[in-house]
Structure formats: structure tokens, C-alpha cells
Write an enzyme that holds these catalytic residues in place. Structure first.
Site, mmCIF file in Angstrom:
data_model
loop_
_atom_site.group_PDB
_atom_site.id
_atom_site.type_symbol
_atom_site.label_atom_id
_atom_site.label_comp_id
_atom_site.label_asym_id
_atom_site.label_seq_id
_atom_site.Cartn_x
_atom_site.Cartn_y
_atom_site.Cartn_z
ATOM 1 N N GLY A 162 -8.608 34.858 0.458
ATOM 2 C CA GLY A 162 -9.667 34.499 1.398
ATOM 3 C C GLY A 162 -10.468 35.712 1.808
ATOM 4 O O GLY A 162 -10.159 36.849 1.435
ATOM 5 N N LEU B 30 -2.009 42.079 -7.024
ATOM 6 C CA LEU B 30 -0.835 42.446 -7.822
ATOM 7 C C LEU B 30 -0.499 43.919 -7.657
ATOM 8 O O LEU B 30 0.666 44.309 -7.608
ATOM 9 C CB LEU B 30 -1.108 42.166 -9.301
ATOM 10 C CG LEU B 30 -0.751 40.793 -9.865
ATOM 11 C CD1 LEU B 30 -1.060 40.767 -11.344
ATOM 12 C CD2 LEU B 30 0.722 40.478 -9.643
ATOM 13 N N VAL C 75 -12.167 38.421 4.662
ATOM 14 C CA VAL C 75 -11.488 39.263 5.653
ATOM 15 C C VAL C 75 -11.050 38.450 6.873
ATOM 16 O O VAL C 75 -9.897 38.525 7.322
ATOM 17 C CB VAL C 75 -12.401 40.433 6.083
ATOM 18 C CG1 VAL C 75 -11.822 41.140 7.302
ATOM 19 C CG2 VAL C 75 -12.579 41.420 4.937
ATOM 20 N N SER D 146 -19.870 35.809 1.766
ATOM 21 C CA SER D 146 -18.881 36.184 2.778
ATOM 22 C C SER D 146 -19.499 37.200 3.741
ATOM 23 O O SER D 146 -20.516 37.836 3.435
ATOM 24 C CB SER D 146 -17.637 36.786 2.117
ATOM 25 O OG SER D 146 -17.938 38.063 1.575
ATOM 26 N N ASP E 173 -14.284 44.818 -7.828
ATOM 27 C CA ASP E 173 -14.240 43.442 -8.337
ATOM 28 C C ASP E 173 -14.996 43.261 -9.644
ATOM 29 O O ASP E 173 -14.944 42.184 -10.248
ATOM 30 C CB ASP E 173 -14.849 42.472 -7.309
ATOM 31 C CG ASP E 173 -14.056 42.404 -6.018
ATOM 32 O OD1 ASP E 173 -12.828 42.645 -6.073
ATOM 33 O OD2 ASP E 173 -14.651 42.129 -4.967
#
Length: 528
Positions: A146, A126, A148, A12, A81
Site C-alpha cells: 500500500g 523481499l 505510505v 499516491s 521502482d
């Protein structure tokens, strides 16, 4: 010639920015680098909420696999992450200085919706959803996944009032809109805004290089946040926020943590300070406070999920392994094979054995059950699997060569010890692949039955959709009482080879570990 450090990253735009930041930092220290982009499950599966994927490290797992396979030397991650427990053999090599850790609200139009009962906000988190609903209980929160750019475009294309983003991501790419609002009341995800570099524990060159980029204060603060998360046993499946920062005036670490129900109706929060250097129990004290206030019960209430699928493991799973299975999948397990170690005669190891072959951890345990390491005289030890290798080096001695499966080891040995003798410590039940291949190459194979494998099948319920297999013997055991009308999830190629004789749908894990088989299960049923 200096080694080139291969930097693994998701592909990404934001991940590439982070990888390039690390590359520039290392090049300023006169290291040579190249970037290797790798797709993650989190990037490939965009139509499912993160907490439903049921995979630990949804954005990091493929990078871990690439590193363990030797395709990259280091990996660059958004630290929020990364699972709180890293895979065996991989360590945290550095944490870069933290950027803006706040969440921000990107507005579609204006702020008028705040005072209205029907506001619509988008987020895939969440934690953000629960905190928003706790503050604005009449609003609606919709899912948003998805990268940014994708999320910004979805906000533009939909009739939402706004979307919540991590400030650091937008700011790093120069995409923070002028009207974005700082959500200072929202506690960020543990380690939000921080970049982490991982490396193999055995790779001293890469570790030494990355250590020079480490920011100590950030390392302390995000370490406290991640320990808090780990102690609560949370992750993508629980709304948990944590923030630690050093107050330069008092030299104290200020900590804020919270746990919410998924609907935001219940919240338990904690704040506590500790002097730098005296913060060892800060995370534990705060996690204990949350738990004592009913945190476990709050998380348990959120766990009740309708089971859409059912799997059966032909080996007992630990509680930790069961928690890796997606919430919508029911798990049943039992040991389909039982192992009994044989007493190996002392005459077997009286003289030095030139070439020893061990293909399983059971073989290692059987040898260790009969002899202490100082009694063994093995010159060259050849084995199958990383974990078998580790156990051999703990209990027997240094491994000369390890391969991922028996077939690959047989091909290697056919060239390496052609015309020589080899001693193979095996079970009474074993595949013929390895010894037959060696015999064709003129290698004399002396088989020592180190342990017995007894089949112990159980009848599997008709509702089961998939079965987890860990050895060819577990496949054979299963078929004594059951039919092959389900999906077979196999730990390795040798097991899969046996399963393909009977099952139409056979899938093989990327790594020879229970965790990798579970990940395979989650990915299969999520995609259905």
C-alpha cells in the site's frame, strides 16, 4: 505559444509530491506544466506480494503506456521502482538530487522486542525481509503493501512490533515518527531515495527541459547501483541491495552490494572503491564477484516455485521474455506459423509506387530480401505497428503514416488516398479487412504476395489455461489441432477479432508487443 509539458505520475500522495517537485523545478525554469495522475498495477493489486506479480515495472508500466500513446510528455518515478531496461523509445531524461537513501524502522511501541525471539516486523520488500531475517533469524516478517498512509495505518491496526519504510518517502511527506530508527546496517534498494524523470527519445523539447534538473553525482551513483542490479538479473524477485556514494574527502565512489536468499539464511556481499571518472567497471567487477561466489546458484535455489497455471505461446519466446512470466506460471512455446519469403519480381518496383502498404515486419523483411533500399521507389509508405515502422525506416525508407492496427489504417487511408491506387505487400494468408475497406472507398488495391505463411500447429496439453496469439494466422493454426476452451491472450485487435469467433474469453494487450501480452497473462492469473 510555448508547449505545456504534461507530467505523468501515479496518484499516491508521495508520487504527487514528487511530481510537484519536478513541476516546480520546471516552472522556475519558465516552462509551463500540468500534472496527469495515472493508476499503476502496483497501486491496484494490493493483496499480492510484489515479487509474485511477475510484471516488470509494476509501478511504471501504465505511465510508459500513457507516454507511448501520447497522453503525457514526461513521467516522474521513484527510481528504485523503474526496471533497469527502459521500454523502446523511452529514455532517462534526468535524475534529481538524491534524498535520504536509508531504510528506517517505525516502532509500534518500544525497542524491547529486539532481544526477544518472537518479534514481528512488517514489510512488502523481499530485500528488507531477507536482511531482517539474516540479522534476526528467529523473528517473523509479515507482508505489508500500500501507499505510505495505508502502511502506517496497517501498522497501527495490527499487533506488529514495527514496520520498515524508506526514509525518503516518510520525510518527503513529513510523516517520519520521532522514534523511528535508522537501519544503517541495511543496504538499500538500488537507487532508493532518487527521483527519475523519463521522456520520449524523440521529444527534444521535454528532454532539454528536464536535463536542466539533472544532478550529475546522483546520476553516477544510482547508475552504478542499477547496473549492478541489471548484471545480476535481479529485480522484485531477488533480494538485492546496492549503495554507491561519493566520499568528498577522497573523491572516491564507495560501493556496497549484497545478494541474499529469500529466507535470509545465505548472504553474499561485496565492497569496492573507485575514483570518480575511473568507475566504469565498478558495477561489473562487483557483480562478477557476487556471481563467482555462488550468486547464480543462490538465485536459482529461490526460483523453484510451485506452478499453479500453464500457458502456451504460439510463437517461440526468448529467455528474457520467459523470465517476465510470473514464477507460478509454467510456459510452453513453439512456432505455430512458419514464414517463407517470395522472390518479388523487379517489374513490381520499376516505376515509383505512389502509395505502399505494409502491415507486418514479415512484409518488410520480404521486400528487403528481394531489393536493396536504393532500388526501391516508394513515395508514401503506410504501415501497422511501431516496430514495423522502425524496421521500415531502417531497411526501406521514411514512413508517411503508422497506425496501431489494420482497421485504423484502413479508415485513415479511405479518406487520405480516396480514388487513388495502393500497392499492398502481404502474405498468402491475410484478413480482408484492409483491402475490402479500401476498395469500398474507390481505392484500387494491387496485392503483392511478398511471403507465404505456413500453418504449423502442435497439440497443446489439456492442463494449459491460456494461449498467447500474435496474429490471426496463429489462431487459425492453433484450431487445427486444439479446441477453444482456454483463455486467448492476443497481441492486438486484429488477432482478437479472429479469436472471438471461437473463444469465449479473449483478452487484448495494451501494447502490440510480446512483453505486453505476457503482462496481460500475469495480471489475469494473479487476479484469479
Amino acid at each position: 505559444m510555448q508547449k505545456i509539458i504534461r507530467i505523468g505520475t501515479r496518484d499516491s500522495q508521495l508520487a504527487m509530491w514528487q511530481a510537484n517537485k519536478v513541476r516546480k523545478g520546471l516552472e522556475e525554469l519558465e516552462y509551463k506544466c500540468e500534472i496527469v495522475p495515472i493508476k499503476s498495477t502496483g497501486d491496484l493489486v494490493l493483496d499480492v506480494p510484489l515479487h509474485e506479480l511477475g510484471i516488470t515495472g509494476v509501478f511504471t508500466k501504465n505511465l510508459d503506456i500513457a507516454m507511448l500513446n501520447g497522453d503525457i510528455d514526461i513521467a516522474v518515478h521513484s527510481l528504485k521502482d523503474v526496471p533497469t531496461v527502459l521500454p523502446e523509445g523511452i529514455i532517462q531524461a534526468a535524475v534529481l538530487k538524491r534524498a535520504n537513501y536509508n531504510d528506517i524502522l517505525v516502532l509500534k511501541d518500544n525497542e524491547e522486542f529486539f532481544g526477544q525471539p518472537n518479534g514481528v516486523i512488517a514489510t512488502g520488500s523481499l530485500r528488507r525481509k531477507a536482511q531482517w531475517l539474516n540479522r534476526y533469524p528467529t523473528h517473523k516478517v509479515v507482508g505489508l503493501r500500500g501507499n505510505v498512509n495505508t502502511r502506517l495505518q496497517k501498522l497501527e491496526d495490527n499487533d506488529w512490533d514495527g514496520a520498515v519504510f524508506a526514509a525518503a518517502g516518510l520525510e518527503r511527506l513529513g510523516k517520519r515518527p520521532e522514534g523511528a530508527i535508522n537501519l544503517s546496517w541495511m543496504i538499500p534498494a538500488p537507487a532508493q531515495g532518487a527521483i527519475m524523470i523519463t521522456a520520449l527519445d524523440k521529444d527534444d523539447f521535454s528532454k532539454d527541459a528536464c536535463e536542466q534538473l539533472n544532478h550529475y553525482e546522483t546520476q553516477i551513483c544510482v547508475g552504478i547501483e542499477r547496473e549492478f542490479l541489471n548484471l545480476l538479473e535481479g529485480g522484485c524477485t531477488a533480494p538485492i541491495g546496492a549503495l554507491a556514494y561519493v566520499d568528498p574527502k577522497t573523491e572516491e565512489i564507495n560501493f556496497k552490494g549484497l545478494l541474499l536468499s529469500k529466507d535470509g539464511k545465505k548472504k553474499i556481499s561485496v565492497t569496492k572503491n573507485a575514483k570518480v571518472g575511473r568507475h566504469r567497471f565498478l558495477a561489473k567487477d562487483c557483480a562478477d564477484y557476487i556471481i563467482n561466489k555462488g550468486g547464480k546458484e543462490l538465485m536459482q535455489d529461490d526460483i523453484e516455485v510451485e506452478k499453479e497455471f500453464a500457458i502456451y505461446s504460439t510463437k517461440k519466446l526468448s529467455e528474457i521474455q520467459k523470465k517476465l512470466v510470473a514464477p507460478s506460471i509454467e510456459v510452453t512455446d513453439s512456432d505455430f506459423i512458419k514464414i517463407r519469403f517470395n522472390r518479388i519480381a523487379p517489374k513490381v518496383i520499376k516505376s515509383e509506387l505512389e502509395n505502399v502498404i505494409i502491415t507486418s515486419k514479415n512484409g518488410v523483411e520480404a521486400i528487403a530480401n528481394s531489393f536493396t533500399a536504393d532500388k526501391l521507389k516508394f513515395k508514401n509508405i503506410y504501415c501497422v505497428g511501431r516496430r514495423t515502422k522502425k524496421l521500415i525506416e531502417q531497411k526501406i525508407g521514411k514512413v508517411t503514416k503508422s497506425e496501431r492496427n489494420a482497421e485504423k489504417l484502413a479508415k485513415y487511408l479511405s479518406k487520405e488516398i480516396k480514388g487513388q491506387e495502393a500497392t499492398y505487400f502481404c502474405s498468402d494468408l491475410r484478413l480482408d479487412t484492409l483491402p475490402n475497406t479500401l476498395k469500398v472507398s474507390g481505392i484500387t488495391v494491387n496485392e503483392i504476395e511478398a511471403y507465404k505463411t505456413t500453418l504449423s500447429p502442435a497439440k497443446v496439453d489439456a492442463k494449459v489455461n491460456g494461449v498467447l496469439f500474435y496474429s490471426p494466422s496463429t489462431v487459425q493454426s492453433y484450431l487445427q489441432e486444439n479446441t477453444a476452451n482456454k483463455v486467448a491472450f492476443c497481441i492486438g485487435e486484429s488477432t482478437a477479432k479472429e479469436a472471438r469467433k471461437h473463444f469465449d474469453n479473449v483478452q487484448v494487450a495494451k501494447l502490440p508487443s510480446v512483453e505486453s501480452v505476457v503482462e496481460l497473462v500475469n495480471q489475469h492469473f494473479i487476479k484469479e
